[in-house]
Enzyme design. Structure first.
Site, mmCIF file in Angstrom:
data_model
loop_
_atom_site.group_PDB
_atom_site.id
_atom_site.type_symbol
_atom_site.label_atom_id
_atom_site.label_comp_id
_atom_site.label_asym_id
_atom_site.label_seq_id
_atom_site.Cartn_x
_atom_site.Cartn_y
_atom_site.Cartn_z
ATOM 1 N N LYS A 14 14.243 43.194 39.801
ATOM 2 C CA LYS A 14 13.094 43.055 40.715
ATOM 3 C C LYS A 14 13.571 42.694 42.132
ATOM 4 O O LYS A 14 13.249 43.398 43.092
ATOM 5 C CB LYS A 14 12.129 41.974 40.209
ATOM 6 C CG LYS A 14 11.569 42.240 38.818
ATOM 7 C CD LYS A 14 10.565 41.185 38.397
ATOM 8 C CE LYS A 14 11.160 39.814 38.164
ATOM 9 N NZ LYS A 14 12.039 39.694 36.979
ATOM 10 N N ARG A 89 2.989 36.308 36.895
ATOM 11 C CA ARG A 89 3.743 36.190 35.646
ATOM 12 C C ARG A 89 2.865 35.729 34.491
ATOM 13 O O ARG A 89 3.370 35.586 33.366
ATOM 14 C CB ARG A 89 4.871 35.180 35.834
ATOM 15 C CG ARG A 89 6.258 35.791 36.045
ATOM 16 C CD ARG A 89 7.203 34.637 36.251
ATOM 17 N NE ARG A 89 8.590 34.918 36.051
ATOM 18 C CZ ARG A 89 9.437 35.303 37.012
ATOM 19 N NH1 ARG A 89 9.014 35.547 38.215
ATOM 20 N NH2 ARG A 89 10.708 35.453 36.735
ATOM 21 N N ARG A 134 24.022 30.618 39.705
ATOM 22 C CA ARG A 134 22.622 30.197 39.543
ATOM 23 C C ARG A 134 22.475 29.388 38.261
ATOM 24 O O ARG A 134 22.894 29.841 37.194
ATOM 25 C CB ARG A 134 21.702 31.431 39.540
ATOM 26 C CG ARG A 134 20.590 31.300 40.569
ATOM 27 C CD ARG A 134 19.776 32.548 40.652
ATOM 28 N NE ARG A 134 18.718 32.566 39.653
ATOM 29 C CZ ARG A 134 17.727 33.440 39.660
ATOM 30 N NH1 ARG A 134 17.668 34.365 40.594
ATOM 31 N NH2 ARG A 134 16.796 33.399 38.730
HETATM 32 P P1 B4P Z 1 17.025 40.699 39.294
HETATM 33 O O1 B4P Z 1 16.221 41.150 38.152
HETATM 34 O O2 B4P Z 1 16.834 41.384 40.609
HETATM 35 O O3 B4P Z 1 16.811 39.161 39.273
HETATM 36 P P2 B4P Z 1 15.572 38.330 39.750
HETATM 37 O O4 B4P Z 1 14.626 39.077 40.634
HETATM 38 O O5 B4P Z 1 16.203 37.174 40.359
HETATM 39 O O6 B4P Z 1 14.750 38.023 38.427
HETATM 40 P P3 B4P Z 1 14.485 36.680 37.650
HETATM 41 O O7 B4P Z 1 13.319 36.990 36.769
HETATM 42 O O8 B4P Z 1 15.720 36.211 36.986
HETATM 43 O O9 B4P Z 1 14.195 35.557 38.700
HETATM 44 P P4 B4P Z 1 12.994 35.003 39.557
HETATM 45 O O10 B4P Z 1 13.668 34.632 40.817
HETATM 46 O O11 B4P Z 1 11.814 35.906 39.664
HETATM 47 O O12 B4P Z 1 18.604 40.867 39.085
HETATM 48 C C1 B4P Z 1 19.368 40.151 38.171
HETATM 49 C C2 B4P Z 1 20.848 40.529 38.310
HETATM 50 O O13 B4P Z 1 21.051 41.859 37.880
HETATM 51 C C3 B4P Z 1 21.407 40.466 39.734
HETATM 52 O O14 B4P Z 1 22.665 39.850 39.691
HETATM 53 C C4 B4P Z 1 21.532 41.905 40.160
HETATM 54 O O15 B4P Z 1 22.607 42.123 41.067
HETATM 55 C C5 B4P Z 1 21.789 42.602 38.847
HETATM 56 N N1 B4P Z 1 21.290 43.965 38.811
HETATM 57 C C6 B4P Z 1 20.072 44.382 39.270
HETATM 58 N N2 B4P Z 1 19.931 45.714 39.048
HETATM 59 C C7 B4P Z 1 21.076 46.119 38.398
HETATM 60 C C8 B4P Z 1 21.524 47.380 37.887
HETATM 61 N N3 B4P Z 1 20.785 48.484 37.977
HETATM 62 N N4 B4P Z 1 22.731 47.443 37.285
HETATM 63 C C9 B4P Z 1 23.502 46.330 37.186
HETATM 64 N N5 B4P Z 1 23.148 45.115 37.668
HETATM 65 C C10 B4P Z 1 21.943 45.014 38.265
HETATM 66 O O16 B4P Z 1 12.515 33.712 38.734
HETATM 67 C C11 B4P Z 1 13.349 32.592 38.497
HETATM 68 C C12 B4P Z 1 12.543 31.419 37.945
HETATM 69 O O17 B4P Z 1 11.549 30.988 38.912
HETATM 70 C C13 B4P Z 1 11.715 31.681 36.685
HETATM 71 O O18 B4P Z 1 12.469 31.558 35.496
HETATM 72 C C14 B4P Z 1 10.618 30.569 36.814
HETATM 73 O O19 B4P Z 1 11.111 29.313 36.425
HETATM 74 C C15 B4P Z 1 10.344 30.539 38.293
HETATM 75 N N6 B4P Z 1 9.247 31.424 38.707
HETATM 76 C C16 B4P Z 1 9.352 32.460 39.602
HETATM 77 N N7 B4P Z 1 8.160 33.066 39.761
HETATM 78 C C17 B4P Z 1 7.279 32.416 38.952
HETATM 79 C C18 B4P Z 1 5.897 32.599 38.664
HETATM 80 N N8 B4P Z 1 5.179 33.579 39.245
HETATM 81 N N9 B4P Z 1 5.302 31.759 37.780
HETATM 82 C C19 B4P Z 1 5.989 30.767 37.215
HETATM 83 N N10 B4P Z 1 7.298 30.547 37.434
HETATM 84 C C20 B4P Z 1 7.960 31.359 38.299
#
Ligand code: B4P
Length: 190
Positions: A14, A89, A134
């Site tokens: 994402k 979410r 992280r």
């Molecule tokens: P991403 O999937 O881009 O990671 P993210 O956006 O950070 O998702 P995540 O769900 O973990 O975190 P969020 O910040 O929303 O990429 C992951 C990795 O994969 C990266 O290293 C990237 O380089 C790699 N990658 C991507 N595409 C690739 C590909 N095609 N091939 C290989 N590698 C690839 O949430 C974090 C925390 O915040 C949650 O657990 C929760 O505690 C809180 N939170 C956030 N929003 C919330 C909400 N709306 N409600 C409640 N809690 C919330």
């Protein structure tokens, strides 16, 4: 005006794909994960409250994330559109987002759901944990985040499907290939 929800399990790409979409379509990027992490980094009162919740892989309360998003939407009255990354979410968050937007005469144009196999999610997140340090990218937290996604977040896809706004995208493969698939879908929406 294009208002997009970028949706998928943790590690689906994402945050990664949001960067391409922002560059190409000039949307305001609202990532609840990034906003919460910056609260934690600044050691604000809110950051201190949510740190342990996030590190353990639990969802932060609806009340907190809805308030953060509502404020950010208000702060950007001139936006061409928004990309909501990691929000909503839960069903209450999805309902709140519809209300926040409809008060301004706006609505969600479409939800983009990145579909990625579980093994691949775990591989990506473990790699990021090693490379970027992280705190929530460890086995225990990743397992909990995937469980939270299946239990609380996946029903959000059905919520948008009922509004004919669900677009599933294959999130496996190279980052540019996935960006191309997203662009094809967005060109059909905009
Ligand atoms: P991403 O999937 O881009 O990671 P993210 O956006 O950070 O998702 P995540 O769900 O973990 O975190 P969020 O910040 O929303 O990429 C992951 C990795 O994969 C990266 O290293 C990237 O380089 C790699 N990658 C991507 N595409 C690739 C590909 N095609 N091939 C290989 N590698 C690839 O949430 C974090 C925390 O915040 C949650 O657990 C929760 O505690 C809180 N939170 C956030 N929003 C919330 C909400 N709306 N409600 C409640 N809690 C919330």
């Amino acid at each position: 005006m294009l208002n997009i929800v970028l949706f998928g399990p943790p590690g689906a790409g994402k945050g990664t794909q949001a960067e391409f979409i922002v560059d190409k379509y000039g949307l305001v990027h609202l990532s609840t994960g990034d906003m919460l992490r910056s609260e934690v980094a600044s050691q604000s009162e809110l950051g201190l409250r949510v740190k342990a919740i996030m590190d353990a892989g639990h969802l932060v309360s609806d009340e907190i994330v809805i308030a953060i998003i509502s404020k950010r939407v208000d702060e950007n009255p001139e936006a061409n559109g928004f990309i909501f990354d990691g929000f909503p979410r839960t069903i209450p968050q999805a309902e709140a987002l519809d209300n926040i937007l409809s008060e301004k005469g706006l609505s969600i144009s479409g939800l983009l759901m990145l579909d990625v196999e579980k093994e691949e999610l775990i591989t990506r997140l473990i790699k990021r944990g090693i490379e970027k340090g992280r705190k929530d990218d460890n086995h225990e937290s990743i397992t909990r985040r995937i469980e939270a996604y299946l239990e609380k977040t996946l029903p959000v896809a059905a919520y948008y499907d009922n509004q004919q706004k669900l677009n599933k995208i294959n999130g496996m493969g190279g980052i540019p290939d996935i960006a191309g698939r997203i662009a094809t879908v967005l060109n059909g929406i905009s």
